[in-house]
Design an enzyme around this catalytic site. Sequence first.
Site, PDB file in Angstrom:
ATOM      1  N   GLU A 161      43.871  39.060  52.280  1.00  0.00           N
ATOM      2  CA  GLU A 161      45.242  38.437  52.208  1.00  0.00           C
ATOM      3  C   GLU A 161      45.908  38.362  53.625  1.00  0.00           C
ATOM      4  OE1 GLU A 161      47.537  40.826  49.543  1.00  0.00           O
ATOM      5  OE2 GLU A 161      46.437  40.023  47.772  1.00  0.00           O
ATOM      6  N   GLU A 269      39.066  39.118  41.239  1.00  0.00           N
ATOM      7  CA  GLU A 269      40.070  39.992  40.603  1.00  0.00           C
ATOM      8  C   GLU A 269      40.868  39.116  39.577  1.00  0.00           C
ATOM      9  OE1 GLU A 269      42.999  41.502  43.359  1.00  0.00           O
ATOM     10  OE2 GLU A 269      41.555  41.587  45.026  1.00  0.00           O
TER      11      GLU A 269
END
Length: 379
Positions: A161, A269
């Site tokens: 991220e 995910e």
Amino acid sequence: MKTDTHCQMKFILAVLFFSLLSGRVMSVDQPSLKQVYKPYFLVGCNYRPDWAEEGAMKNLLVQEFNVITPSNIMKPALIHPRENEYHFEAPDKMVELAMKNNIKVVGHTLVWHNQTPDWFFKDQNGKQASRDLALARMKEHITTVMRHYKGKVLGWDVVNEAIDINDPAKALRESSPWYRTVGPDYIEKAFEYAHEADPDAELYYNDAGIENPLGCERTVALVKNLKSKGLRIDGVGIQGHWGLYFSPEQLEKSILKFKESGVKVMITELDMGVLPGQPPGAEITYTKEWTQKMDPYREGCPKEILNKQALLYGELFKVLMRHSDVVTRVTFWGISDGDSWLNNWPIKGRMNHPLLFDRNLKPKPAYDTLIRITKRPSS
Ligand code: XIL
């Protein structure tokens, strides 16, 4: 012959018994996700330490999945909470379970702005660490953790991220403590140290929202930059925290762009939430009206929503199968609805229904769809 039939009966009864124990009734020849997707890609789930204990969750994990990613236990906050203090017990147990059951492991995650203790970024006087000190700590962390699991882990989410997927003016998440102490090249450094630590491990960049045009463009630029500096990057992980608004078409476009940039693609995910979003920071008053609007499926998810979700999961997997030359893994962030992180994020204590198994560990319509679409139409 008689003994044969007797043996078969015993086998069927044993399977039924264990199915009931695991909370799941299945027929003897019921295929599993990992079997049906074997020709295409690995199918995984996240891992929580309590799932190593004998029981229904462990059974389901071992039966359905061939790759796991730890939810939390390899994040810096848990594996390296203080300088010179590492906690390898829980991840070691996970790796042992994986190896015993022929399951691969993905390391998650080495460099991230969340769940990373403050000490990484502070000097001895509690002031902001210098660039050199922060980089030395990054190197020591990456080297120690990766060497500990050398040969036992397929690949690592090296940086998680780092991209700003919203701000048109800023390519990177500038609020990250890594960005603030080191500068934008912290990403390059992380990949450099990771390759030095374990030259055989695959190295990934992982992020959410990078299937959208801006995120995709920025991720491609990041990949190209790393490659132009001679650094290794094997794959891009698209987290896949999606909802009923999800667009398979947009995902397909981004998969092709990532492919062009010379990396593999993974969905890392995956979940498909069914609850409405809420503007960040908005104050919540838990009135009856609020619950009806924001947490409407406390008593169970309506059939039409489950069917819509199943359809969408099906569309998604058809795209992924079509691109199995570049898509190498699809990992769900949870096994059953009851254990999803989305019950507590972005709002605490709701009842979401984002995964393939319900709260009683029974397969949902989405599970059946994912099995069905791999079968050839009967002529
Ligand atoms: C989540 C875990 O599932 C939760 O248990 C924890 O409280 C917060 O982190 N992106 C990531 C994952 O890369 O590591 C996050 O996992 C979910 C968002």
